[in-house]
Design a protein around this motif. Structure first.
Motif, PDB file in Angstrom:
ATOM      1  N   LEU A  72       6.345  -0.424   8.407  1.00 18.71           N
ATOM      2  CA  LEU A  72       6.214   1.299   8.030  1.00 18.71           C
ATOM      3  C   LEU A  72       7.668   1.311   6.865  1.00 18.71           C
ATOM      4  O   LEU A  72       7.678   2.138   5.950  1.00 18.71           O
ATOM      5  N   LEU A  73       8.536   0.418   6.477  1.00 23.21           N
ATOM      6  CA  LEU A  73       9.416   0.734   5.298  1.00 23.21           C
ATOM      7  C   LEU A  73       8.355   0.516   4.069  1.00 23.21           C
ATOM      8  O   LEU A  73       8.731   1.339   3.170  1.00 23.21           O
ATOM      9  N   ARG A  74       7.264   0.145   3.954  1.00 20.51           N
ATOM     10  CA  ARG A  74       6.068   0.079   2.438  1.00 20.51           C
ATOM     11  C   ARG A  74       5.933   1.516   3.003  1.00 20.51           C
ATOM     12  O   ARG A  74       6.382   2.232   1.298  1.00 20.51           O
ATOM     13  N   GLN A  75       5.470   2.266   3.560  1.00 16.51           N
ATOM     14  CA  GLN A  75       4.553   3.365   3.845  1.00 16.51           C
ATOM     15  C   GLN A  75       6.145   4.300   3.338  1.00 16.51           C
ATOM     16  O   GLN A  75       5.745   5.513   2.806  1.00 16.51           O
ATOM     17  N   LEU A  76       7.288   4.071   3.931  1.00 15.74           N
ATOM     18  CA  LEU A  76       8.557   5.042   3.319  1.00 15.74           C
ATOM     19  C   LEU A  76       8.793   5.341   2.439  1.00 15.74           C
ATOM     20  O   LEU A  76       8.434   6.147   1.596  1.00 15.74           O
ATOM     21  N   MET A  77       8.726   3.936   1.530  1.00 15.19           N
ATOM     22  CA  MET A  77       9.231   4.044  -0.190  1.00 15.19           C
ATOM     23  C   MET A  77       7.659   4.494  -0.918  1.00 15.19           C
ATOM     24  O   MET A  77       7.949   4.831  -1.734  1.00 15.19           O
ATOM     25  N   GLU A  96       4.536   3.294 -13.529  1.00 17.40           N
ATOM     26  CA  GLU A  96       3.009   2.676 -13.714  1.00 17.40           C
ATOM     27  C   GLU A  96       3.996   1.290 -12.979  1.00 17.40           C
ATOM     28  O   GLU A  96       3.189   0.666 -12.143  1.00 17.40           O
ATOM     29  N   ARG A  97       5.326   1.006 -13.852  1.00 20.54           N
ATOM     30  CA  ARG A  97       5.631  -0.189 -12.813  1.00 20.54           C
ATOM     31  C   ARG A  97       5.761  -0.328 -10.793  1.00 20.54           C
ATOM     32  O   ARG A  97       5.684  -1.016 -10.231  1.00 20.54           O
ATOM     33  N   LEU A  98       6.517   1.080 -10.571  1.00 21.23           N
ATOM     34  CA  LEU A  98       6.673   2.031  -8.918  1.00 21.23           C
ATOM     35  C   LEU A  98       5.169   1.679  -8.545  1.00 21.23           C
ATOM     36  O   LEU A  98       5.390   1.119  -7.265  1.00 21.23           O
ATOM     37  N   GLY A  99       3.859   2.172  -9.283  1.00 23.00           N
ATOM     38  CA  GLY A  99       3.117   1.475  -8.858  1.00 23.00           C
ATOM     39  C   GLY A  99       2.243   0.676  -8.453  1.00 23.00           C
ATOM     40  O   GLY A  99       1.658  -0.141  -7.565  1.00 23.00           O
ATOM     41  N   LEU A 100       2.872  -0.392  -9.069  1.00 20.54           N
ATOM     42  CA  LEU A 100       2.301  -1.659  -9.379  1.00 20.54           C
ATOM     43  C   LEU A 100       2.854  -2.718  -8.398  1.00 20.54           C
ATOM     44  O   LEU A 100       2.564  -3.102  -7.395  1.00 20.54           O
ATOM     45  N   THR A 101       4.321  -2.321  -8.489  1.00 25.67           N
ATOM     46  CA  THR A 101       4.932  -3.043  -7.151  1.00 25.67           C
ATOM     47  C   THR A 101       4.369  -2.618  -5.693  1.00 25.67           C
ATOM     48  O   THR A 101       4.282  -3.403  -4.977  1.00 25.67           O
ATOM     49  N   LEU A 102       4.049  -1.466  -5.389  1.00 27.07           N
ATOM     50  CA  LEU A 102       3.757  -1.091  -3.900  1.00 27.07           C
ATOM     51  C   LEU A 102       2.221  -1.787  -3.713  1.00 27.07           C
ATOM     52  O   LEU A 102       2.228  -1.803  -2.463  1.00 27.07           O
ATOM     53  N   MET A 103       1.660  -1.702  -5.019  1.00 29.87           N
ATOM     54  CA  MET A 103      -0.005  -2.678  -4.609  1.00 29.87           C
ATOM     55  C   MET A 103       0.290  -4.045  -4.232  1.00 29.87           C
ATOM     56  O   MET A 103      -0.430  -4.418  -3.736  1.00 29.87           O
ATOM     57  N   ILE A 104       0.832  -4.887  -4.937  1.00 34.12           N
ATOM     58  CA  ILE A 104       1.834  -6.087  -4.735  1.00 34.12           C
ATOM     59  C   ILE A 104       2.001  -5.880  -2.972  1.00 34.12           C
ATOM     60  O   ILE A 104       1.431  -7.258  -2.347  1.00 34.12           O
ATOM     61  N   LEU A 105       2.743  -5.505  -2.663  1.00 37.17           N
ATOM     62  CA  LEU A 105       3.343  -4.762  -1.889  1.00 37.17           C
ATOM     63  C   LEU A 105       2.725  -5.207  -0.803  1.00 37.17           C
ATOM     64  O   LEU A 105       2.287  -5.685   0.561  1.00 37.17           O
ATOM     65  N   HIS A 106       1.631  -4.148  -0.972  1.00 37.09           N
ATOM     66  CA  HIS A 106       0.446  -3.531   0.358  1.00 37.09           C
ATOM     67  C   HIS A 106      -0.250  -4.418  -0.129  1.00 37.09           C
ATOM     68  O   HIS A 106      -1.213  -5.615   1.278  1.00 37.09           O
TER      69      HIS A 106
END
Length: 136
Positions: A72-77, A96-106
């Motif tokens: 839930l928190l990942r999707q909100l972020m 770019e950094r934000l997208g990479l971080t979200l992909m790694i978290l997923h």
């Protein structure tokens, strides 16, 4: 100076409180058909369906609850990041950094689900008349 009893672990009443809190939390999770004992004879289909808090499954159930909150928190972020990108508040490098971080978290979420025999759909709690917790 530290108290020697501090290193022996939490007191029994604290462990009981944690166990009771876990039982209450697990009772909020939607039950799958194989998690529920059949209703006793004489009771209608309106019998409450609850997740059994079995010592053998408590770790998996706790992981499921924690991963649900993390997802839930990942999707909100992710949504907040998209709003910031759309608003133009980020540099190209930050995007770019934000997208990479979200992909790694997923990816880490998927790995944890695999480790505990869960799917991402298992994390989507049914809130009754409100629908599901996570968007489809």
């Amino acid at each position: 100076m530290t108290n020697p009893s501090d290193s022996e672990g939490p007191p029994a009443d604290r462990l009981r409180e944690v166990a009771e809190a876990a039982t209450r939390a697990f009772s909020l999770l939607p039950a799958r058909p194989d998690d529920v004992a059949p209703p006793p004879a004489g009771r209608g289909a309106a019998a409450a369906r609850r997740l059994r808090t079995d010592p053998d499954t408590v770790e998996r159930d706790l992981v499921r609850l924690v991963l649900t909150i993390v997802e839930l928190l990942r999707q909100l972020m992710e949504r907040q990041a998209l709003h910031r990108v759309d608003a133009g508040n980020l540099t190209e490098e930050q995007e770019e950094r934000l997208g990479l971080t979200l992909m790694i978290l997923h990816d880490r979420m998927a790995e944890l689900c695999d480790r505990y025999g869960l799917t991402m759909e298992d994390l989507n709690l049914d809130l009754g008349p409100l629908g599901t917790l996570l968007p489809p």
